[in-house]
Design an enzyme around this catalytic site. Sequence first.
Site, mmCIF file in Angstrom:
data_model
loop_
_atom_site.group_PDB
_atom_site.id
_atom_site.type_symbol
_atom_site.label_atom_id
_atom_site.label_comp_id
_atom_site.label_asym_id
_atom_site.label_seq_id
_atom_site.Cartn_x
_atom_site.Cartn_y
_atom_site.Cartn_z
ATOM 1 N N GLY A 8 0.822 -1.219 0.000
ATOM 2 C CA GLY A 8 0.000 0.000 0.000
ATOM 3 C C GLY A 8 0.849 1.260 0.000
ATOM 4 O O GLY A 8 0.840 2.015 0.967
ATOM 5 N N GLY A 10 0.715 4.293 -0.689
ATOM 6 C CA GLY A 10 -0.038 5.535 -0.923
ATOM 7 C C GLY A 10 0.604 6.673 -0.159
ATOM 8 O O GLY A 10 1.843 6.750 -0.069
ATOM 9 N N ALA A 11 -0.225 7.569 0.409
ATOM 10 C CA ALA A 11 0.322 8.748 1.089
ATOM 11 C C ALA A 11 1.236 8.336 2.244
ATOM 12 O O ALA A 11 2.381 8.797 2.357
ATOM 13 C CB ALA A 11 -0.826 9.618 1.588
ATOM 14 N N ASN A 98 -5.033 4.069 10.756
ATOM 15 C CA ASN A 98 -5.800 4.748 11.794
ATOM 16 C C ASN A 98 -6.709 3.751 12.508
ATOM 17 O O ASN A 98 -6.883 2.613 12.055
ATOM 18 C CB ASN A 98 -6.622 5.888 11.184
ATOM 19 N N LYS A 175 -5.378 9.528 19.587
ATOM 20 C CA LYS A 175 -5.474 9.853 18.150
ATOM 21 C C LYS A 175 -6.920 9.714 17.678
ATOM 22 O O LYS A 175 -7.442 10.576 16.970
ATOM 23 C CB LYS A 175 -4.550 8.912 17.346
ATOM 24 N N ASN A 179 -9.567 12.272 15.922
ATOM 25 C CA ASN A 179 -10.099 11.932 14.595
ATOM 26 C C ASN A 179 -11.622 11.802 14.571
ATOM 27 O O ASN A 179 -12.217 11.831 13.484
ATOM 28 C CB ASN A 179 -9.519 10.588 14.136
HETATM 29 N N1 LIG Z 1 -2.700 10.329 4.788
HETATM 30 C C1 LIG Z 1 -2.597 10.755 6.048
HETATM 31 O O1 LIG Z 1 -2.336 11.941 6.298
HETATM 32 C C2 LIG Z 1 -2.748 9.789 7.192
HETATM 33 C C3 LIG Z 1 -2.289 10.174 8.448
HETATM 34 C C4 LIG Z 1 -2.360 9.278 9.502
HETATM 35 C C5 LIG Z 1 -2.905 8.020 9.307
HETATM 36 N N2 LIG Z 1 -3.388 7.672 8.087
HETATM 37 C C6 LIG Z 1 -3.939 6.322 7.926
HETATM 38 O O2 LIG Z 1 -2.985 5.553 7.200
HETATM 39 C C7 LIG Z 1 -3.662 4.537 6.429
HETATM 40 C C8 LIG Z 1 -3.272 4.710 4.955
HETATM 41 O O3 LIG Z 1 -3.800 5.965 4.531
HETATM 42 P P1 LIG Z 1 -3.275 6.735 3.232
HETATM 43 O O4 LIG Z 1 -3.719 8.146 3.399
HETATM 44 O O5 LIG Z 1 -1.864 6.445 2.987
HETATM 45 O O6 LIG Z 1 -4.172 6.042 2.102
HETATM 46 P P2 LIG Z 1 -3.905 6.032 0.529
HETATM 47 O O7 LIG Z 1 -3.118 7.225 0.119
HETATM 48 O O8 LIG Z 1 -5.219 5.778 -0.104
HETATM 49 O O9 LIG Z 1 -2.959 4.771 0.345
HETATM 50 C C9 LIG Z 1 -3.412 3.457 0.489
HETATM 51 C C10 LIG Z 1 -2.656 2.642 -0.533
HETATM 52 O O10 LIG Z 1 -2.994 1.276 -0.374
HETATM 53 C C11 LIG Z 1 -3.039 0.724 -1.689
HETATM 54 N N3 LIG Z 1 -3.713 -0.563 -1.648
HETATM 55 C C12 LIG Z 1 -4.981 -0.879 -1.280
HETATM 56 N N4 LIG Z 1 -5.176 -2.203 -1.361
HETATM 57 C C13 LIG Z 1 -3.995 -2.733 -1.780
HETATM 58 C C14 LIG Z 1 -3.563 -4.051 -2.050
HETATM 59 N N5 LIG Z 1 -4.366 -5.105 -1.882
HETATM 60 N N6 LIG Z 1 -2.294 -4.244 -2.480
HETATM 61 C C15 LIG Z 1 -1.456 -3.209 -2.630
HETATM 62 N N7 LIG Z 1 -1.803 -1.917 -2.381
HETATM 63 C C16 LIG Z 1 -3.061 -1.704 -1.967
HETATM 64 C C17 LIG Z 1 -3.733 1.778 -2.481
HETATM 65 O O11 LIG Z 1 -3.595 1.526 -3.861
HETATM 66 P P3 LIG Z 1 -4.087 2.542 -5.011
HETATM 67 O O12 LIG Z 1 -2.831 3.285 -5.387
HETATM 68 O O13 LIG Z 1 -4.598 1.640 -6.088
HETATM 69 O O14 LIG Z 1 -5.143 3.430 -4.411
HETATM 70 C C18 LIG Z 1 -2.974 3.002 -1.988
HETATM 71 O O15 LIG Z 1 -1.756 3.157 -2.674
HETATM 72 C C19 LIG Z 1 -5.158 4.755 6.691
HETATM 73 O O16 LIG Z 1 -5.597 3.928 7.732
HETATM 74 C C20 LIG Z 1 -5.229 6.219 7.133
HETATM 75 O O17 LIG Z 1 -6.346 6.521 7.940
HETATM 76 C C21 LIG Z 1 -3.309 8.523 7.018
#
Ligand SMILES: NC(=O)c1ccc[n+]([C@@H]2O[C@H](COP(=O)([O-])OP(=O)(O)OC[C@H]3O[C@@H](n4cnc5c(N)ncnc54)[C@H](OP(=O)(O)O)[C@@H]3O)[C@@H](O)[C@H]2O)c1
Length: 296
Positions: A8, A10-11, A98, A175, A179
């Site tokens: 995963g 992502g961000a 989260n 946290k 949230n």
């Molecule tokens: N962003 C923040 O500021 C932040 C801060 C604190 C905590 N969090 C938490 O951290 C977690 C991740 O959040 P995020 O913001 O990073 O989400 P995100 O940007 O949507 O990233 C999630 C990633 O997971 C990938 N993914 C989903 N299923 C998958 C699989 N089966 N195999 C491989 N990759 C897969 C997605 O692929 P795609 O590229 O296809 O979408 C995406 O790249 C969440 O629980 C969020 O609440 C986020």
Amino acid sequence: MTTIAVIGPGAIGGTVAAWLAQNPDFAITLCARTPLDDLRVETPRGVITATPEVLTDPALARPVDWVLVATKTYDVDSTRLWLERLLGGNTRVAIIQNGVEHVRLFSHLVPAERLVPVMINLPAVRSAPGRIAQHRHGIIAVPAGRNGSDFVELFAQTEIEAAAHEDFLSQLWIKLTGNSIAIVPALTLRATGPVWSADMEAIIRGLVEECAAVGRAEGADIPQDVVEQAVANARNSQEGAIAGSIHADRLAGHPMEVDARNGVIVRLGEKHGIATPMNRVLVTLLAGSGSPWVEK
Ligand SMILES: NC(=O)c1ccc[n+]([C@@H]2O[C@H](COP(=O)([O-])OP(=O)(O)OC[C@H]3O[C@@H](n4cnc5c(N)ncnc54)[C@H](OP(=O)(O)O)[C@@H]3O)[C@@H](O)[C@H]2O)c1
């Protein structure tokens, strides 16, 4: 060489992977759903880049020392194929998500003694695959113990501040308390600050107080300051701001982490006999909004 796979990217996964990739002793593999070429993260310390191995086919994955899972909570089950290939005899699996139920969500996929739940405070936004802006200094908390200390050690040469805590439960619930207010802008599709009123404050305060009460019943120490800060954050949120990821996910037509963020307050409230009417009403309304939403 320490081998680390990030499921995963992502961000959060992309930012963490890019920081870890700066260490020449680490071999990083990104396990991606959407292909990407490389990582470029704008951090508060400047731009960092990395060109780790990228896999999109779980069949090509090999066992590693560490797996870091950074998908949204609603994508947990889709990580199964990756985990089956990545886990060797000594692999440990850190869950960077989260919510407060990291271990429960992965208990059917990974042996409990291999799991490291991670609380991360690191605001980051992805604009395209591998293109991420990290808005503030990142903080990571894990439980005390060998797995936690070894995980913290991975971040020794990064700008991410990682620490192991004896009272990790409180870190998670503090946290979540902050949230818990984000469900309101996910419903109204605007920040709460510009439409602040006594009634809005009652809704926000209800959400937060319910979360704190349930967290305390679970054993977390949640100072009242945390509650007041969450209310102040909602009051001060700016016009036009995307107030949290469930708001952003609803705008994008994605599923939302509603169960992990507010549904859990209702469920665990029931367990403790604590009424959570504000969370229950808003979770029900959001579920009824027609937006995709996965019940756990
Ligand atoms: N962003 C923040 O500021 C932040 C801060 C604190 C905590 N969090 C938490 O951290 C977690 C991740 O959040 P995020 O913001 O990073 O989400 P995100 O940007 O949507 O990233 C999630 C990633 O997971 C990938 N993914 C989903 N299923 C998958 C699989 N089966 N195999 C491989 N990759 C897969 C997605 O692929 P795609 O590229 O296809 O979408 C995406 O790249 C969440 O629980 C969020 O609440 C986020």
